[in-house]
Design an enzyme around this catalytic site. Sequence first.
Site, PDB file in Angstrom:
ATOM      1  N   HIS A   1      -0.998   3.173 -73.657  1.00  0.00           N
ATOM      2  CA  HIS A   1      -1.963   3.013 -74.751  1.00  0.00           C
ATOM      3  C   HIS A   1      -2.599   4.355 -75.098  1.00  0.00           C
ATOM      4  O   HIS A   1      -2.678   4.736 -76.278  1.00  0.00           O
ATOM      5  CB  HIS A   1      -3.026   1.996 -74.320  1.00  0.00           C
ATOM      6  CG  HIS A   1      -4.145   1.802 -75.283  1.00  0.00           C
ATOM      7  ND1 HIS A   1      -4.246   0.694 -76.110  1.00  0.00           N
ATOM      8  CD2 HIS A   1      -5.240   2.570 -75.559  1.00  0.00           C
ATOM      9  CE1 HIS A   1      -5.335   0.790 -76.835  1.00  0.00           C
ATOM     10  NE2 HIS A   1      -5.966   1.925 -76.519  1.00  0.00           N
ATOM     11  N   GLU A   2      -3.047   5.084 -74.073  1.00  0.00           N
ATOM     12  CA  GLU A   2      -3.715   6.371 -74.319  1.00  0.00           C
ATOM     13  C   GLU A   2      -2.743   7.425 -74.843  1.00  0.00           C
ATOM     14  O   GLU A   2      -3.077   8.204 -75.742  1.00  0.00           O
ATOM     15  CB  GLU A   2      -4.400   6.860 -73.038  1.00  0.00           C
ATOM     16  CG  GLU A   2      -5.484   5.940 -72.500  1.00  0.00           C
ATOM     17  CD  GLU A   2      -6.510   5.557 -73.547  1.00  0.00           C
ATOM     18  OE1 GLU A   2      -6.765   6.365 -74.464  1.00  0.00           O
ATOM     19  OE2 GLU A   2      -7.059   4.443 -73.468  1.00  0.00           O
TER      20      GLU A   2
ATOM     21  N   HIS B   1      -2.216   6.887 -78.455  1.00  0.00           N
ATOM     22  CA  HIS B   1      -3.285   7.479 -79.263  1.00  0.00           C
ATOM     23  C   HIS B   1      -2.982   8.943 -79.555  1.00  0.00           C
ATOM     24  O   HIS B   1      -3.202   9.426 -80.674  1.00  0.00           O
ATOM     25  CB  HIS B   1      -4.625   7.388 -78.519  1.00  0.00           C
ATOM     26  CG  HIS B   1      -5.342   6.089 -78.683  1.00  0.00           C
ATOM     27  ND1 HIS B   1      -5.516   5.469 -79.910  1.00  0.00           N
ATOM     28  CD2 HIS B   1      -5.955   5.279 -77.771  1.00  0.00           C
ATOM     29  CE1 HIS B   1      -6.197   4.346 -79.744  1.00  0.00           C
ATOM     30  NE2 HIS B   1      -6.475   4.205 -78.456  1.00  0.00           N
TER      31      HIS B   1
ATOM     32  N   GLU C   1      -6.841   0.754 -82.306  1.00  0.00           N
ATOM     33  CA  GLU C   1      -6.712   0.102 -80.999  1.00  0.00           C
ATOM     34  C   GLU C   1      -5.552  -0.895 -81.009  1.00  0.00           C
ATOM     35  O   GLU C   1      -4.759  -0.946 -80.061  1.00  0.00           O
ATOM     36  CB  GLU C   1      -8.019  -0.604 -80.618  1.00  0.00           C
ATOM     37  CG  GLU C   1      -9.160   0.333 -80.266  1.00  0.00           C
ATOM     38  CD  GLU C   1      -8.814   1.258 -79.119  1.00  0.00           C
ATOM     39  OE1 GLU C   1      -8.323   0.775 -78.074  1.00  0.00           O
ATOM     40  OE2 GLU C   1      -9.015   2.477 -79.271  1.00  0.00           O
TER      41      GLU C   1
END
Length: 297
Positions: free
Chosen positions: A143-144, A147, A225
């Site tokens: 997820h990070e 980003h 998100e």
Amino acid sequence: MLYQQISQNKRRTVILLFAFFVLLVVIGAAAGYLLADSYQLGAAFALIIGAIYAFSMIFQSTSLVMGMNKAKEITVNDAPDFFHIVEDMALVAQIPMPRVFIIDDPSLNAFATGSSPQNAAVAATTGLLKVMNREELEAVIGHEVSHIRNYDIRISTIAVALASAVTLISSIGGRMMWYSGGRRRDNDRNDNGFGAIMLIFSILSLILAPLAASLVQLAISRQREYLADASSVALTRNPEGMIRALQKLSNSQPMTHPVDDASAALYINEPRKKEKLSALFSTHPPIEDRIERLKHM
């Protein structure tokens, strides 16, 4: 379905950013009309202020952001499993290896920062590293890393900067109109009906624009998100790992140290005490909604 969700989230972000620029032009034009009888001058001034804010925030030091969040940089010897997972996810995402940080905090959280993949960093709390198994930790780091790969930090920073610019221009416009003694209002009373309508529209714009800007900024944050969740699944090929990670995050306590608004938007989970506010005023979508989207992939 996965790539359809990714494309849909990207399109929504583009639409929201466009709405932001329109809002910035409108508030600038309103201020220009009220103060200098010039839409063009006001709109140009607003765009310049927005650009200055965005550039100054985009190039904010990664080390500064990490320091504000009590994060300490580590090497592979400090936390080999965590370090290698970041390394693996960066390799799969085809981005340079980010710097790796740990936050000594029992809460479950993580975030990424950096204006580009070349100067990015990833941080996780000690609580997260203790509670998550390998698959769940891969999902969180995926997820990070997503980003970083999707330039979400830059996009979110631009959104924060534009919201700040709108608020600043609205404040300046309101104060100057007040101190000018209402000359613009007197002129419009002697003008035709169109002038009176424009006066009302301009005043309402100054009042409502900051709220609208905040709502758009928060909507962009929520869309990124959703996008990072879907992108993590694309990297790990393991939606169940992401779902289980989110379920554990939903039971996390707030961070033990204060977190400012700009930093809060970076975290995978709301790091502060969750208030019972409308989803419209949240930087993060409800975890239940995020899980539901993942189940339909």
